[in-house]
Scaffold this motif. Structure first.
Motif, PDB file in Angstrom:
ATOM      1  N   GLU A 173       0.833  -1.185   0.000  1.00  0.00           N
ATOM      2  CA  GLU A 173       0.000   0.000   0.000  1.00  0.00           C
ATOM      3  C   GLU A 173       0.876   1.246   0.000  1.00  0.00           C
ATOM      4  N   SER A 174       0.304   2.363  -0.378  1.00  0.00           N
ATOM      5  CA  SER A 174       1.040   3.623  -0.353  1.00  0.00           C
ATOM      6  C   SER A 174       1.574   3.885   1.055  1.00  0.00           C
ATOM      7  N   GLY A 175       2.857   4.227   1.143  1.00  0.00           N
ATOM      8  CA  GLY A 175       3.470   4.531   2.425  1.00  0.00           C
ATOM      9  C   GLY A 175       3.935   3.313   3.206  1.00  0.00           C
ATOM     10  N   SER A 176       3.795   2.118   2.659  1.00  0.00           N
ATOM     11  CA  SER A 176       4.185   0.909   3.401  1.00  0.00           C
ATOM     12  C   SER A 176       5.628   0.529   3.106  1.00  0.00           C
ATOM     13  N   GLU A 177       6.165  -0.331   3.930  1.00  0.00           N
ATOM     14  CA  GLU A 177       7.546  -0.773   3.743  1.00  0.00           C
ATOM     15  C   GLU A 177       7.715  -2.198   4.249  1.00  0.00           C
ATOM     16  N   LEU A 178       8.666  -2.875   3.652  1.00  0.00           N
ATOM     17  CA  LEU A 178       9.076  -4.200   4.097  1.00  0.00           C
ATOM     18  C   LEU A 178      10.409  -4.004   4.803  1.00  0.00           C
ATOM     19  N   SER A 179      10.440  -4.273   6.085  1.00  0.00           N
ATOM     20  CA  SER A 179      11.603  -3.944   6.898  1.00  0.00           C
ATOM     21  C   SER A 179      12.840  -4.748   6.497  1.00  0.00           C
ATOM     22  N   ARG A 180      13.976  -4.298   6.951  1.00  0.00           N
ATOM     23  CA  ARG A 180      15.266  -4.904   6.629  1.00  0.00           C
ATOM     24  C   ARG A 180      15.262  -6.388   6.977  1.00  0.00           C
ATOM     25  N   ARG A 181      15.739  -7.217   6.024  1.00  0.00           N
ATOM     26  CA  ARG A 181      15.828  -8.653   6.249  1.00  0.00           C
ATOM     27  C   ARG A 181      16.983  -9.234   5.444  1.00  0.00           C
ATOM     28  N   THR A 182      17.449 -10.380   5.854  1.00  0.00           N
ATOM     29  CA  THR A 182      18.538 -11.072   5.170  1.00  0.00           C
ATOM     30  C   THR A 182      18.131 -12.522   4.990  1.00  0.00           C
ATOM     31  N   LEU A 183      18.197 -13.019   3.768  1.00  0.00           N
ATOM     32  CA  LEU A 183      17.818 -14.400   3.484  1.00  0.00           C
ATOM     33  C   LEU A 183      19.049 -15.216   3.109  1.00  0.00           C
ATOM     34  N   GLU A 184      18.968 -16.526   3.302  1.00  0.00           N
ATOM     35  CA  GLU A 184      20.104 -17.416   3.079  1.00  0.00           C
ATOM     36  C   GLU A 184      20.123 -18.022   1.683  1.00  0.00           C
ATOM     37  N   GLY A 185      19.343 -17.462   0.793  1.00  0.00           N
ATOM     38  CA  GLY A 185      19.342 -17.887  -0.599  1.00  0.00           C
ATOM     39  C   GLY A 185      18.978 -16.712  -1.474  1.00  0.00           C
TER      40      GLY A 185
END
Length: 411
Positions: free
Chosen positions: A69-81
């Motif tokens: 949605e407008s103004g939304s964010e997916l916070s910092r993350r680190t994946l192993e692939g």
């Protein structure tokens, strides 16, 4: 425009399409009865990447659509692939703390270009742009615009990391956000039990199959998610997994030769060793598939295209008047990993105790490293993993299933 990755990150960026690279059939793929398939099908390449390394099997293959949605964010993350993505609509700001790779689509007279954003900086991604994020690179995404944005992603992750809770929650649950929400729709998920020879071509395309035309083959592990229509088949050889809402048990030809399977809109299926082109009856309607697959770049020409052959063998679909089975799952034989009544301990932090032997089972508890559990029955083989029924030694009411690879004997 395609993307090239190495074990350490970016090698280079190159124009990479299904027509430039090809493969040959390898053993263990699903196969159909040999016949002249004749017509080709239309295929729209959504993204592709050349990759030198993938997580060792068993590995989780996950296809998702994330709506911001407008103004939304997916916070910092680190994946192993590695994670591969295509912006379907809107504008997203990507911030990566490593060698993420971006392919900017051609638009308004501006030629397509490839770039590696400065570590810690941000880059705006618009509809048609591709992104590849190597394993271990922290990243975040945000929608600072006024319109909703959508990102189609495919990830290949260690099954162990996924089961330990490294992968973000899916299934449409809104993610925390400073403003607005991020909703994740799981389109398909399965466990790959092997890969073709490296280096790999990782590819996503949208395939339009006309009425009565064959479902196209693919020469390596391939996940098919149905966007429109349906198809049915009887498995003759090879392995499949139902993959609509999470990986299921493996289905082999020896146990299911007389069973007909139907895959409909909103459902997905995974062919662990690839798929030979699958004939369909002339009366079957148009079909639209999202196809995500992994092939070997070293193989010969013309097998990655729409009429690729080699793979799991399946008989033609039955007429629509008949009613096929809607479940594509069957348990495999389990081999013992810990005896009934044996006391073992958890070998890693954050291991999930689940209500059923599946990564889609409800989480009963997250167990810390060193916690002792008691095996309460025979192991169950599912999703390429061995699952142990257990109860917590210090809390007998806490019962469920745990992946056997996350426990170790007491010294």
């Amino acid at each position: 425009m395609g993307i090239v990755l190495s074990r350490r990150g970016v090698l280079c960026l190159a124009a990479l399409t299904a027509g430039l690279l090809a493969t040959r059939a390898s053993s263990g793929m699903a196969r159909v009865r040999a016949q002249d398939l004749g017509t080709a099908v239309d295929s729209e390449l959504l993204f592709s990447a050349a990759v030198e390394d993938l997580p060792s099997p068993p590995a989780l293959v996950r296809l998702e659509r994330t709506t911001f949605e407008s103004g939304s964010e997916l916070s910092r993350r680190t994946l192993e692939g590695p994670v591969f993505g295509l912006v379907e609509r809107g504008v997203l700001s990507l911030q990566a703390e490593g060698d993420a790779i971006v392919s900017i689509a051609e638009r308004a007279g501006t030629p397509a270009q490839a770039l590696v954003p400065e570590a810690g900086g941000s880059v705006d991604l618009r509809a048609g742009d591709q992104v590849a994020i190597p394993a271990g690179v922290p990243f975040a995404l945000a929608n600072g615009g006024e319109e909703e944005a959508s990102l189609l992603t495919a990830a290949v992750l260690p099954a162990a990391a996924a089961e330990a809770g490294v992968v973000p929650a899916t299934g449409g649950t809104p993610a925390p956000s400073s403003s607005g929400s991020v909703a994740v729709e799981l389109l398909g998920e399965a466990v790959a039990t092997g890969w073709p020879a490296p280096p790999y071509l990782v590819q996503m395309d949208r395939v339009d199959v006309g009425s009565g035309e064959p479902v196209p083959g693919f020469p390596g592990p391939v996940l098919l998610a149905v966007e429109q229509g349906a198809f049915a088949f009887a498995l003759i050889d090879g392995e499949i997994q139902a993959a609509a809402s999470g990986p299921s048990d493996t289905v082999a030809d020896a146990a299911t030769a007389d069973t007909v399977y139907r895959v409909g809109e909103g459902e997905a299926i995974f062919f662990a060793g690839g798929l030979n082109a699958l004939p369909r009856e002339a009366v079957e309607p148009d079909l639209v598939l999202l196809r995500f697959g992994v092939a070997s770049i070293l193989q010969d020409e013309a097998s990655i295209g729409p009429t690729a052959t080699g793979g799991a063998e399946a008989a033609p679909a039955i007429p629509p008047a008949e009613t096929p089975s809607s479940a594509v799952s069957q348990e495999t034989d389990a081999t013992g990993t810990a005896a009934d009544g044996e006391r073992v301990r958890v070998a890693a932090d954050g291991v999930r105790l689940r209500s059923s032997p599946s990564t889609g089972g409800d989480v009963v508890a997250e167990l810390a490293q060193g916690v002792e559990v008691i095996v309460t029955g025979e192991p169950v083989a599912a999703e390429g993993l061995q699952w142990l029924p257990v109860q917590a030694a210090d809390e007998p009411s806490a019962t469920g299933y745990i992946a056997a690879q996350f426990v170790e004997p007491l010294e």
